[in-house]
Design an enzyme around this catalytic site. Structure first.
Site, short mmCIF file in Angstrom:
data_model
loop_
_atom_site.label_atom_id
_atom_site.label_comp_id
_atom_site.label_asym_id
_atom_site.label_seq_id
_atom_site.Cartn_x
_atom_site.Cartn_y
_atom_site.Cartn_z
N GLY A 12 14.31 -47.14 -8.22
CA GLY A 12 14.71 -45.77 -7.89
C GLY A 12 14.91 -44.89 -9.10
CB SER A 13 13.61 -44.92 -12.60
OG SER A 13 12.23 -44.90 -12.35
CB SER A 14 11.20 -41.05 -9.63
OG SER A 14 11.09 -41.69 -8.38
CB ALA A 15 15.51 -41.46 -6.27
CB ALA A 16 18.32 -42.38 -10.77
CB VAL A 41 10.71 -46.10 -16.09
CG1 VAL A 41 9.86 -44.99 -15.49
CG2 VAL A 41 11.96 -45.52 -16.74
N GLY A 42 9.76 -47.19 -13.01
CA GLY A 42 8.57 -47.53 -12.23
C GLY A 42 8.53 -48.96 -11.72
CG ASP A 70 13.98 -44.84 -3.62
OD1 ASP A 70 14.13 -45.64 -2.68
OD2 ASP A 70 13.21 -45.06 -4.58
#
Ligand code: PMV
Length: 301
Positions: free
Chosen positions: A97-101, A92-93, A142
């Site tokens: 692209g963890s926030s987009a996923a 994460v971070g 992303d």
């Protein structure tokens, strides 16, 4: 506007959605100034499970303590009637692209719960709403690549982003995590502050991305592509976005036989991607040096 409670749909109690993370093969930072970039959806994903409940919606199992998470989730999800469980295979971070996923997985899970289809446009529009909470003014790269899968050529134009799917030869990639993240906003500002002196380097990055795209289109994924990736890294270092730990990882993996390696994302830490013939010695060397490393493949669209 978000509905207060989830639509009843066909009465199902649980909805599940999943979406992949990404790596940037070429073009980060230069993409901000209109040069092309290539991002690849990878075979590591985030999964969201929504379960109907009585009362206010609540996050159950989650992926960290980020305060922005709640804000982002309720840009899209109803504030009543849900338990939200999130699992991820992505660091994460770190620029994967963890926030987009997460955003795309949330949109898919809600559609699944409500028993309706989920289009690319749904993922793009609603995903952007969530991504803005994390990134202020995201380019959209992303969650485009997360929602589409595969490889995507992305270029900002005056008429908006130009998004073109690319077909790639099989690519054996290893991700090595530096263990910490650079601040994307600060790194992007740092590059802006070095202009116009560094404009010729950004131009070179754009030309290199064109060469990488042409190489992929010819179906070449071996030593030549690796050399171009390493050249991209040298240019990224010259605009000031590498980091001594990133440089150490790159030395380690090239010594272990990687065909090429570069930071992926904003830099200043984050992840390195290494192109390999054989991932085993590269994984071994990175892990012996104390880094978390794992293989990824491109997720087919
Ligand atoms: O660190 P990431 O994966 O969010 O990538 C940032 C990519 C940049 O080109 C540095 C910024 C941007 O908006 O494209």
């Amino acid at each position: 506007m978000t509905a207060a409670t989830p639509a009843p749909g066909d009465g199902r109690q649980v909805g599940v959605g999943a979406a992949p993370g990404k790596v940037i093969l070429t073009g980060e930072h230069a993409v901000v100034y209109g040069h092309p970039a290539v991002a690849l959806a990878v075979t590591r994903q985030t999964t969201v499970r929504l379960t109907r409940r009585q009362g206010p919606s609540a996050v159950g199992h989650s992926i960290g303590q980020d305060d922005r998470l709640h804000d982002a989730l309720f840009r899209v999800l109803p504030r009543e009637g849900l338990t939200i469980d999130i699992e991820t295979e992505l660091p994460v971070g770190r620029g994967m692209g963890s926030s987009a996923a997460l955003a795309v997985a949330v949109v898919r899970a809600l559609a699944d719960l409500e028993g309706r289809p989920c289009t690319f446009e749904d993922c793009f529009e609603l995903g952007m709403r969530m991504e803005r909470v994390f990134h202020g003014n995201p380019s959209g790269l992303d969650h485009t690549v997360s929602a589409r899968g595969g490889a995507v050529r992305f270029q900002r134009t005056v008429d908006g982003p130009q998004i073109t799917p690319l077909s790639t030869p099989p690519l054996t990639l290893v991700v090595i995590d530096s263990g910490f993240a650079g601040d994307t906003g600060q790194l992007v500002q740092g590059v802006a502050a070095r202009r116009p002196e560094i404009d010729p380097i950004l131009e070179d990055m754009g030309a290199l991305s064109q060469q990488i795209i042409a190489t992929l289109e010819r179906g070449q994924g071996g030593a030549h592509l690796g050399q171009l990736m390493s050249e991209n890294q040298r240019l990224l270092a010259r605009i000031g976005v590498s980091h001594p730990v990133v440089d150490d990882i790159i030395d380690t993996v090239l010594t272990a036989g990687a065909l090429g390696a570069k930071l992926s994302g904003a830099g200043g830490g984050g992840i390195v991607i290494a192109l390999c013939d054989d991932p085993a010695p590269v994984l071994g060397a990175a892990r012996r040096a104390g880094y978390t490393a794992f293989p990824v493949s491109v997720l087919e669209p």
